[in-house]
Scaffold this active site. Structure first.
Site, PDB file in Angstrom:
ATOM      1  N   SER A 134      -3.233  -4.278  -4.858  1.00  0.00           N
ATOM      2  CA  SER A 134      -2.989  -5.221  -3.782  1.00  0.00           C
ATOM      3  C   SER A 134      -2.213  -6.420  -4.340  1.00  0.00           C
ATOM      4  O   SER A 134      -1.136  -6.239  -4.897  1.00  0.00           O
ATOM      5  CB  SER A 134      -4.306  -5.607  -3.103  1.00  0.00           C
ATOM      6  OG  SER A 134      -4.064  -6.312  -1.911  1.00  0.00           O
TER       7      SER A 134
ATOM      8  N   ASP B 241      -1.425   1.310   6.053  1.00  0.00           N
ATOM      9  CA  ASP B 241      -1.295  -0.030   5.468  1.00  0.00           C
ATOM     10  C   ASP B 241      -0.017  -0.656   6.005  1.00  0.00           C
ATOM     11  O   ASP B 241       1.068  -0.097   5.839  1.00  0.00           O
ATOM     12  CB  ASP B 241      -1.224   0.084   3.939  1.00  0.00           C
ATOM     13  CG  ASP B 241      -1.187  -1.261   3.238  1.00  0.00           C
ATOM     14  OD1 ASP B 241      -1.123  -2.309   3.910  1.00  0.00           O
ATOM     15  OD2 ASP B 241      -1.208  -1.257   1.993  1.00  0.00           O
TER      16      ASP B 241
ATOM     17  N   HIS C  30      -5.286   0.291   3.253  1.00  0.00           N
ATOM     18  CA  HIS C  30      -5.115  -0.588   2.100  1.00  0.00           C
ATOM     19  C   HIS C  30      -6.417  -0.603   1.287  1.00  0.00           C
ATOM     20  O   HIS C  30      -7.495  -0.716   1.849  1.00  0.00           O
ATOM     21  CB  HIS C  30      -4.778  -2.000   2.612  1.00  0.00           C
ATOM     22  CG  HIS C  30      -4.298  -2.930   1.565  1.00  0.00           C
ATOM     23  ND1 HIS C  30      -2.978  -2.979   1.177  1.00  0.00           N
ATOM     24  CD2 HIS C  30      -4.952  -3.851   0.828  1.00  0.00           C
ATOM     25  CE1 HIS C  30      -2.841  -3.899   0.247  1.00  0.00           C
ATOM     26  NE2 HIS C  30      -4.017  -4.438   0.016  1.00  0.00           N
TER      27      HIS C  30
END
Length: 184
Positions: A13, A116, A146
């Site tokens: 991330s 995502d 995600h």
């Protein structure tokens, strides 16, 4: 080069943004990091944004796990107020003129999830790396969100299991030496 001096960066991330930034700095500084050499990087669902919305940013803006409003808040809290821009180099690696030429970047594996909203920009970055002959495959996982392969509650999902295996196989070629193999 001895095995212990090879470094593979991995970021998840927003950590993927950091890993990519460190890789860029390693390329810019050249021999300053000796004896450590960044030989590859893995960007797992990078937290990339930009001022021009992508298809996934429009389609999935209010979808699973992270929505666009929360992500914009995160960037506003992270970047200094006078530097806030969705095209800041930390947020958008596709802005030209920031950092070293992409052709000097290390091999880069990018992991994205079907659901995502940030996936398209990550894929576009990988495509730009491939255009300059950097080994930069994209692994896209269907029915995934995600952080699907790193969030505790999703670690046992089939996608997370396959992702871990896929990453291990790809990394192995960058840290293996004749007679010494990375095992997973």
């Amino acid at each position: 080069m001895p095995l212990q001096n090879r470094c593979v960066l991995l970021g998840v991330s927003c950590g993927a943004n950091i890993a990519n930034h460190v890789a860029r700095k390693a390329v810019e500084t050249g021999k300053l990091l000796d004896p450590v050499k960044v030989v590859a990087q893995i960007l797992m669902y990078p937290f990339y944004v930009g001022s021009v919305p992508t298809h996934s940013e429009i389609k999935l803006a209010n979808s699973y796990f992270y929505d666009k409003a929360m992500c914009m808040l995160a960037w506003k809290l992270f970047l200094p107020e006078q530097e806030f821009s969705l095209d800041h180099p930390a947020a958008n690696p596709l802005v030209p003129g920031h950092g070293p030429p992409l052709k000097l970047m290390p091999p880069t594996l990018t992991v994205v999830a079907e659901h995502d909203w940030m996936r398209d920009r990550a894929i576009a970055y990988s495509e730009e790396l491939r255009k300059v002959n950097v080994d930069a495959p994209v692994l896209e996982y269907k029915d995934a969100v995600h952080e699907f392969a790193t969030l505790d509650i999703l670690l046992r999902s089939p996608q997370a299991q396959v992702c871990a295996e896929d990453i291990a196989i790809w990394v192995k070629k960058y840290i293996s030496l004749r007679g010494h193999e990375f095992s997973y």
